[in-house]
Motif scaffolding. Sequence first.
Motif, mmCIF file in Angstrom:
data_model
loop_
_atom_site.group_PDB
_atom_site.id
_atom_site.type_symbol
_atom_site.label_atom_id
_atom_site.label_comp_id
_atom_site.label_asym_id
_atom_site.label_seq_id
_atom_site.Cartn_x
_atom_site.Cartn_y
_atom_site.Cartn_z
ATOM 1 N N THR A 25 -9.099 5.348 10.882
ATOM 2 C CA THR A 25 -8.848 4.330 9.881
ATOM 3 C C THR A 25 -7.533 3.616 10.164
ATOM 4 O O THR A 25 -6.495 4.244 10.324
ATOM 5 C CB THR A 25 -8.806 4.950 8.474
ATOM 6 N N THR A 26 -7.617 2.306 10.231
ATOM 7 C CA THR A 26 -6.443 1.465 10.428
ATOM 8 C C THR A 26 -6.424 0.455 9.294
ATOM 9 O O THR A 26 -7.464 -0.107 8.937
ATOM 10 C CB THR A 26 -6.531 0.728 11.780
ATOM 11 N N GLN A 27 -5.246 0.223 8.717
ATOM 12 C CA GLN A 27 -5.155 -0.735 7.630
ATOM 13 C C GLN A 27 -3.776 -1.382 7.627
ATOM 14 O O GLN A 27 -2.818 -0.845 8.186
ATOM 15 C CB GLN A 27 -5.447 -0.068 6.288
ATOM 16 N N LEU A 28 -3.702 -2.542 6.989
ATOM 17 C CA LEU A 28 -2.426 -3.228 6.861
ATOM 18 C C LEU A 28 -1.600 -2.565 5.766
ATOM 19 O O LEU A 28 -2.131 -2.188 4.718
ATOM 20 C CB LEU A 28 -2.631 -4.701 6.513
ATOM 21 N N ARG A 29 -0.312 -2.447 6.018
ATOM 22 C CA ARG A 29 0.593 -1.896 5.013
ATOM 23 C C ARG A 29 0.728 -2.904 3.881
ATOM 24 O O ARG A 29 0.846 -4.108 4.113
ATOM 25 C CB ARG A 29 1.958 -1.616 5.647
ATOM 26 N N VAL A 30 0.689 -2.417 2.648
ATOM 27 C CA VAL A 30 0.896 -3.265 1.473
ATOM 28 C C VAL A 30 1.966 -2.624 0.601
ATOM 29 O O VAL A 30 2.189 -1.417 0.664
ATOM 30 C CB VAL A 30 -0.405 -3.472 0.662
ATOM 31 N N ASP A 31 2.607 -3.453 -0.223
ATOM 32 C CA ASP A 31 3.610 -2.914 -1.136
ATOM 33 C C ASP A 31 3.129 -3.083 -2.574
ATOM 34 O O ASP A 31 2.073 -3.668 -2.830
ATOM 35 C CB ASP A 31 4.975 -3.560 -0.904
ATOM 36 N N VAL A 32 3.904 -2.563 -3.509
ATOM 37 C CA VAL A 32 3.514 -2.586 -4.917
ATOM 38 C C VAL A 32 3.350 -4.007 -5.429
ATOM 39 O O VAL A 32 2.425 -4.294 -6.195
ATOM 40 C CB VAL A 32 4.523 -1.793 -5.770
ATOM 41 N N THR A 33 4.195 -4.917 -5.001
ATOM 42 C CA THR A 33 4.081 -6.307 -5.446
ATOM 43 C C THR A 33 2.739 -6.893 -5.019
ATOM 44 O O THR A 33 2.018 -7.483 -5.832
ATOM 45 C CB THR A 33 5.250 -7.148 -4.890
ATOM 46 N N GLN A 34 2.397 -6.724 -3.762
ATOM 47 C CA GLN A 34 1.126 -7.254 -3.260
ATOM 48 C C GLN A 34 -0.056 -6.564 -3.937
ATOM 49 O O GLN A 34 -1.012 -7.217 -4.336
ATOM 50 C CB GLN A 34 1.063 -7.067 -1.749
#
Length: 188
Positions: A25-34
């Motif tokens: 599994t590969t995914q883009l890092r996201v933050d709480v704001t996004q």
Amino acid sequence: MSIRQRFRLGMLTVALLGGWTASATTQLRVDVTQLSQEADAVVHGVVRRVESRWSGDGRRIVTDIEVQVTDPLKGQPGNTVLVTQPGGEVGDIGQTVHGLATFKKDEEVVVFLQKRGATAFRVAGMAQGKFQVRRDEAGKPAMAIPEHSDALLLDPVTRKPTTATEKPRTLEELKATVRAALKKGSTP
């Protein structure tokens, strides 16, 4: 090197590699704001049920997680939300999907959710969309702990491997970040 030695070396290599489990599994890092801005609902609540079952077509296992909502931070999800995600165990058969959030009955959580049909949701950002709430008996503030998974995270700009950036924070700090992101996202 003789044929016999090459054969042994090849068999040893296969045996060693065969013992490893692949996490693909590969995914883009996201933050709480996004996560806050892209989620259909954000809820603080308590997991009341975790139950795996066969999908309607009988070809895969899915897990239903029922969360009793104590504080709807975004959306109008109602008193409970049903989160469904692939994988789980039915009897002695299990299916694992790397990178997903894990849940336990009676666990206090903050989850970022995306609609999945009329009544069900999925966790936005996979494991990145779940924070476990931990309380200390000594009267310290409740902490929101981000869930980390075995997924490979990629930086959203460079697309190069990176690490998770979310750190533990107080529950109130997490809620304030969500509210600020929603306020920022609603202004033109």
